[in-house]
Design an enzyme around this catalytic site. Structure first.
Site, PDB file in Angstrom:
ATOM      1  CB  ILE A  19      23.905  19.705   3.377  1.00 57.13           C
ATOM      2  CG1 ILE A  19      22.428  19.862   2.960  1.00 57.13           C
ATOM      3  CG2 ILE A  19      24.476  21.036   3.878  1.00 57.13           C
ATOM      4  CD1 ILE A  19      21.477  20.280   4.072  1.00 57.13           C
ATOM      5  CB  ALA A  50      17.443  17.704   8.096  1.00 60.96           C
ATOM      6  N   GLY A  53      16.247  21.504  11.225  1.00 58.55           N
ATOM      7  CA  GLY A  53      16.876  22.670  10.655  1.00 58.55           C
ATOM      8  C   GLY A  53      18.308  22.843  11.074  1.00 58.55           C
ATOM      9  CD  GLU A 118      15.155  20.981  16.591  1.00 59.65           C
ATOM     10  OE1 GLU A 118      16.298  20.505  16.693  1.00 59.65           O
ATOM     11  OE2 GLU A 118      14.542  21.040  15.511  1.00 59.65           O
ATOM     12  CG  HIS A 233      14.829  11.696  16.982  1.00 54.77           C
ATOM     13  ND1 HIS A 233      13.586  11.875  17.548  1.00 54.77           N
ATOM     14  CD2 HIS A 233      15.218  12.921  16.533  1.00 54.77           C
ATOM     15  CE1 HIS A 233      13.240  13.153  17.435  1.00 54.77           C
ATOM     16  NE2 HIS A 233      14.223  13.813  16.824  1.00 54.77           N
ATOM     17  NE  ARG A 278      17.557  14.693  19.186  1.00 54.87           N
ATOM     18  CZ  ARG A 278      17.755  15.131  17.946  1.00 54.87           C
ATOM     19  NH1 ARG A 278      18.595  14.505  17.144  1.00 54.87           N
ATOM     20  NH2 ARG A 278      17.143  16.202  17.518  1.00 54.87           N
ATOM     21  CG  HIS A 337      18.091  11.014  14.343  1.00 59.46           C
ATOM     22  ND1 HIS A 337      17.320  11.116  13.203  1.00 59.46           N
ATOM     23  CD2 HIS A 337      18.380  12.295  14.716  1.00 59.46           C
ATOM     24  CE1 HIS A 337      17.149  12.407  12.903  1.00 59.46           C
ATOM     25  NE2 HIS A 337      17.801  13.135  13.792  1.00 59.46           N
ATOM     26  NE  ARG A 372      22.917  15.214  15.793  1.00 56.56           N
ATOM     27  CZ  ARG A 372      21.759  15.594  15.245  1.00 56.56           C
ATOM     28  NH1 ARG A 372      21.669  16.773  14.666  1.00 56.56           N
ATOM     29  NH2 ARG A 372      20.730  14.803  15.264  1.00 56.56           N
ATOM     30  CG  LEU A 378      21.290  19.731   8.561  1.00 51.55           C
ATOM     31  CD1 LEU A 378      19.982  20.212   7.945  1.00 51.55           C
ATOM     32  CD2 LEU A 378      21.959  18.735   7.646  1.00 51.55           C
TER      33      LEU A 378
HETATM   34  C1  SIN Z   1      14.544  16.788  14.774  1.00 60.67           C
HETATM   35  O1  SIN Z   1      13.953  17.546  14.022  1.00 60.67           O
HETATM   36  O2  SIN Z   1      14.127  16.378  15.848  1.00 60.67           O
HETATM   37  C2  SIN Z   1      15.872  16.301  14.332  1.00 60.67           C
HETATM   38  C3  SIN Z   1      16.811  17.413  14.302  1.00 60.67           C
HETATM   39  C4  SIN Z   1      18.169  16.857  14.406  1.00 60.67           C
HETATM   40  O3  SIN Z   1      18.328  15.636  14.437  1.00 60.67           O
HETATM   41  O4  SIN Z   1      19.094  17.647  14.521  1.00 60.67           O
END
Ligand code: SIN
Length: 513
Positions: A19, A50, A53, A118, A233, A278, A337, A372, A378
């Site tokens: 991207i 991804a 999003g 999230e 992740h 995370r 990740h 992050r 993205l």
């Molecule tokens: C996820 O969908 O858990 C990953 C999204 C990300 O890593 O930003």
């Protein structure tokens, strides 16, 4: 495609077909540019995988200041606040740009973006497509847009292997094609090559993402920043498949819980529980596994019956593994990740080497800090691609003379994977890091397929050794105290090699670092 590279002399060269690279080329148009991609466009870029999003404050209850504050909190004090502010304030317009380019995001019946939640986001602000197919849809739209833009010359099946530098400026790109080496003379290069997951056994990234962009920039003398911060992740499907199938954080955003084999929600004492940042969730899961437990995601009650419709990609990965999420627990474990660190850039994407820009995961703008915030990457790639393109367009081409055509082997991270997987995991300690550095140094000095991945691994390891404190995703078992003042780190390849040599000659003297 036959190609006379002399016709392309002086064009800006964008390396990478994810991207960040596609958007840089699109924002540069109608200025002509050359886009180099190792694989056919859309085939092998981590962007396309991804699920979650793009984060942007588009909800009625949201505003950029709230997005900023969540980003800074997740980043654990290490974010560059000014960079983060500019990026999150530009995020809503970037989503509109993608929609204009044809990305079909999920919408409510009234036509508004359907926003997901999230971890560590205080509001629903994740724009997605096809439920968990966001990256795939954005890539589809951007590949179509690039292919129909005459100003963009796409060369596929080509891998950039070295940057030529004269008098401190970039003068070209040496690349491999199946027919042999080829040199593109240019004074303007944008590196947009993605991440480093291929340096680890367990990663959600395409296996081919092994830090090539970091190696290109480092061997050209660029400064790299915050390399020790690697995101794991917490919820990838624990099974034999590599790369590891991701189970999006959006599933926890819809109410799924993490349990052990007794059914206990062992994160219930953690602030934020399953939706804590995370790094915190990944460490808690690893600790529970180290204590002898097995760990699962339970989606049976929530999202429940709508799971397969909301998350078709994940449901299909579970099905392939013989798991029916409607009745079974999903076995999970953390896997590499995302890389918060990268080539140090300003907000125009300029690196420390004139003529070299970087964009996307390979760059370090300071947005992500030590950890992050989900789905900020993205967004960052799209927002920053515009600023990179503006900066490239405003810079005259000053290079393009030296012509080197040596063949350099395709990078192979095989000997590096066990070293980074052992030494640079969710938790680290000095002994493990020193062992990794000692093994990586000789590998990085050879002139073979492993030397670039090893050089990248060495810089990461030395950066992790130098940070004798814990912060965000960098947790030192031997220095568990939280940093009192979070300071960003910088490193060059020469400095990492010099530190590793001193360490090799004087193993007890960690202070030489
Ligand atoms: C996820 O969908 O858990 C990953 C999204 C990300 O890593 O930003």
């Amino acid at each position: 495609m036959s190609m006379d590279v002399r016709d392309l002399t002086g064009l800006p060269v964008i390396i990478g077909g994810g991207i960040a690279g596609l958007m840089t080329a699109l924002y540069l148009a109608p200025e002509p540019a050359l886009l180099l991609s190792r694989s056919p466009l859309g085939a092998d870029a981590s962007s396309g995988w991804a699920q979650g999003g793009l984060a942007a404050s588009l909800g009625e209850d949201d505003e950029p200041a709230l997005h900023l504050s969540d980003t800074l909190a997740a980043g654990d004090g290490l974010c560059d606040t000014q960079a983060a502010r500019r990026i999150v304030y530009a995020a809503p317009a970037a989503i509109e740009d993608l929609a204009r380019l044809g990305a079909r995001f999920d919408r409510t019946p009234a036509g508004a973006f359907r926003l997901g939640l999230e971890a560590a986001h205080g509001r629903r602000r994740i724009v997605h497509a096809g439920g968990d197919g966001s990256g795939r849809e954005v890539m589809r739209a951007l590949v179509a847009a690039v292919r129909s833009t005459p100003a963009i010359t796409v060369v596929e099946g080509i891998e950039a292997r070295r940057l030529a530098v004269q008098d401190g400026r970039v003068t070209g790109v040496l690349a491999n094609r199946s027919t042999g080496p080829v040199f593109f003379a240019t004074g303007r290069v944008v590196v947009a090559t993605g991440g480093i997951g291929g340096l680890f056994h367990d990663s959600t990234n395409p296996l081919g993402s092994c830090g090539q962009g970091l190696a290109l920039a480092a061997r050209a003398g660029a400064v790299l920043a915050d390399l020790e911060f690697i995101q794991f992740h917490p919820t990838t499907l624990d099974g034999p498949d590599r790369p590891m199938p991701l189970i999006s954080e959006a599933v926890r955003g819809e109410g799924a819980v993490i349990v052990d084999e007794t059914g206990r929600r062992f994160l219930d004492g953690v602030r934020g529980a399953e939706l804590a940042p995370r790094d915190i969730v990944a460490r808690a899961v690893c600790k529970h596994v180290a204590e002898g437990h097995r760990v699962f995601l339970d989606v049976r009650e929530r999202p429940g019956a709508t799971f397969a419709r909301q998350f078709p990609t994940i449901a299909s990965a579970c099905g392939k593994a013989g798991i029916d999420p409607a009745s079974d627990l999903i076995p999970i474990r953390p896997a590499q990740h995302y890389h918060m660190g990268g080539i140090a850039v300003d907000l125009a994407g300029r690196t420390s080497v004139p003529g070299l820009w970087a964009c996307g995961e390979v760059a370090s703008t300071g947005l992500h800090g030590a950890n992050r915030l989900a789905s900020n990457s993205l967004t960052e790639a799209v927002v920053c691609a515009r600023w990179v393109a503006e900066s490239v367009a405003a810079s005259p081409d000053c290079g393009g003379k030296r012509d080197i055509t040596t063949y350099l082997p395709v990078p192979d991270p095989t000997p590096v994977r066990p070293l980074l997987s052992r030494g640079l995991g969710v938790t680290r300690d000095g002994e493990g890091l020193k062992e990794a550095a000692r093994a990586l140094l000789p590998l990085s000095q050879r002139h073979d397929a492993a030397s670039d991945p090893a050089a990248v691994g060495l810089m990461i390891t030395i950066a992790a050794l130098r940070r004798r404190e814990s912060l965000g995703a960098h947790f030192r078992m031997d220095f568990p105290h939280h940093a009192t003042v979070a300071r960003r780190s910088e490193i060059t390849l020469d400095a990492a090699v010099a530190a590793a040599r001193e360490l090799a000659s004087c193993p007890t003297l960690e202070s030489v670092l």
